[in-house]
Write an enzyme that holds these catalytic residues in place. Structure first.
Site, PDB file in Angstrom:
ATOM      1  CB  ILE A   5      -0.950  -0.001   1.220  1.00  0.00           C
ATOM      2  CG1 ILE A   5      -1.585  -1.380   1.405  1.00  0.00           C
ATOM      3  CG2 ILE A   5      -2.021   1.075   1.048  1.00  0.00           C
ATOM      4  CD1 ILE A   5      -2.512  -1.810   0.290  1.00  0.00           C
ATOM      5  CG  HIS A   6       3.621   1.418  -3.318  1.00  0.00           C
ATOM      6  ND1 HIS A   6       4.894   0.964  -3.106  1.00  0.00           N
ATOM      7  CD2 HIS A   6       3.047   0.548  -4.201  1.00  0.00           C
ATOM      8  CE1 HIS A   6       5.110  -0.129  -3.835  1.00  0.00           C
ATOM      9  NE2 HIS A   6       4.002  -0.400  -4.501  1.00  0.00           N
ATOM     10  CG  ASP A   7       0.057   6.198  -3.242  1.00  0.00           C
ATOM     11  OD1 ASP A   7       1.278   6.261  -3.448  1.00  0.00           O
ATOM     12  OD2 ASP A   7      -0.784   6.188  -4.166  1.00  0.00           O
TER      13      ASP A   7
END
Length: 309
Positions: A237-239
């Site tokens: 969940i990079h962001d």
């Protein structure tokens, strides 16, 4: 006292999760949002951002449309990860909020002035809107406290062997942001690849009976297939990382370093070149390069947020 933040996003699946996380962090006060082309075209990212806010009953927060294309190059999207509309198979009810027409860079500047140097700018897509704001309003830097980005990598890449997608998509814009003189927190692939959700945590959210977890299931279906091939069933969940860092920097490990963006290289265009692992240093050391995280603390923050709606 809550930290005022402005979120600029190319809302695909992980941006949507970052939005829902941000509004469940009492340390943060989201005072405005803007959309940029990146993961998918602007018409989709603008719509997705508005619709996610509607889903979590935060239509009071305005969303402003930004750039449809990078500064100099042709738009290349990441629909293979996010689907043609950015949220894979998810279908959200349309927001009933009035559609803003003021441009993102104008709204950002106006809001930054209102907060007199205390506004935190979170960028989770290509940095085109922010770059245009700095070009149009040279004094913007004095009204921003810091910029937290999801982008770059001290080592490696995902769009090319050298470059991460958000920077690669508009390296000239990223260079303008990194040269702005504002303190930057760079949550690149170095940390986002270490802060995903385990298979068990994903399954727990899949079975939670609420609207945000239903969105989580449907919007991440393409990403799950991709990450299962490369990350041993960990869903990245990079962001969410720069959002959570804004509220809880103690969950992360970072080092101040110099960073420049390669804008011309045939094989390295879009690379965030850091002096983190070198014997020589750049003269400007204004970026905290985040390289590790308390994975469980980050994951628990995301899970708690999604289960709250």
């Amino acid at each position: 006292m809550s930290i005022p933040v402005w979120m600029d996003m190319d809302t695909g699946e992980d941006d949507a999760i970052a939005i829902m996380t941000a509004f469940q962090l009492p340390e943060l006060q989201v005072v405005g949002m803007s959309a940029v082309a990146g993961n998918v075209e602007l018409k989709h990212t603008f719509r997705n951002t508005r619709n996610v806010l509607s889903l979590i009953h935060r239509e009071d927060v305005k969303v402003y449309p930004g750039a449809e294309n990078p500064l100099r190059q042709k738009l290349t999207t990441a629909a293979y990860v996010h689907g043609e509309t950015g949220l894979a198979s998810a279908v959200l009810p349309e927001s009933k909020a009035p559609s803003e027409t003021e441009k993102a860079w104008d709204a950002l500047y106006r809001t930054a002035k209102e907060y007199q140097g205390e506004l935190n700018l979170i960028l989770t897509g290509p940095e085109t809107n922010a770059a245009i704001a700095f070009f149009k309003y040279p004094d913007l830097k004095q009204y921003l406290k810091r910029i937290l980005i999801m982008g770059g990598a001290a080592v490696g890449g995902n769009s090319t062997p050298a470059a991460e997608f958000n920077i690669w998509a508009d390296p000239e814009a990223a260079q303008a942001v990194f040269q702005s003189g504002v303190e930057i927190v760079m949550c690149g692939l170095d940390v986002t690849s270490r802060a995903g959700l385990s298979k068990e945590e994903v399954e727990e959210l899949d079975h939670y009976p609420n609207a945000s977890c239903h969105l989580f299931r449907s919007c991440t279906e393409l990403a799950r297939k991709l990450y299962s091939e490369h990350h041993n069933d960990t869903l990245l969940i990079h962001d969410a990382c720069p959002v959570i860092y804004a509220a809880h920097p103690e969950y992360f490990t970072g080092t101040k370093a110099g960073v420049v963006i390669e804008t011309r290289g045939t094989y390295t265009r879009g690379k965030t070149v850091t002096d983190l692992y070198t014997d020589s240093s750049y003269p400007l050391q204004q970026t905290i390069v985040v390289t590790d995280a308390n994975r469980k603390a980050v994951a628990d923050t995301i899970r708690t947020a999604l289960e709250a709606y």
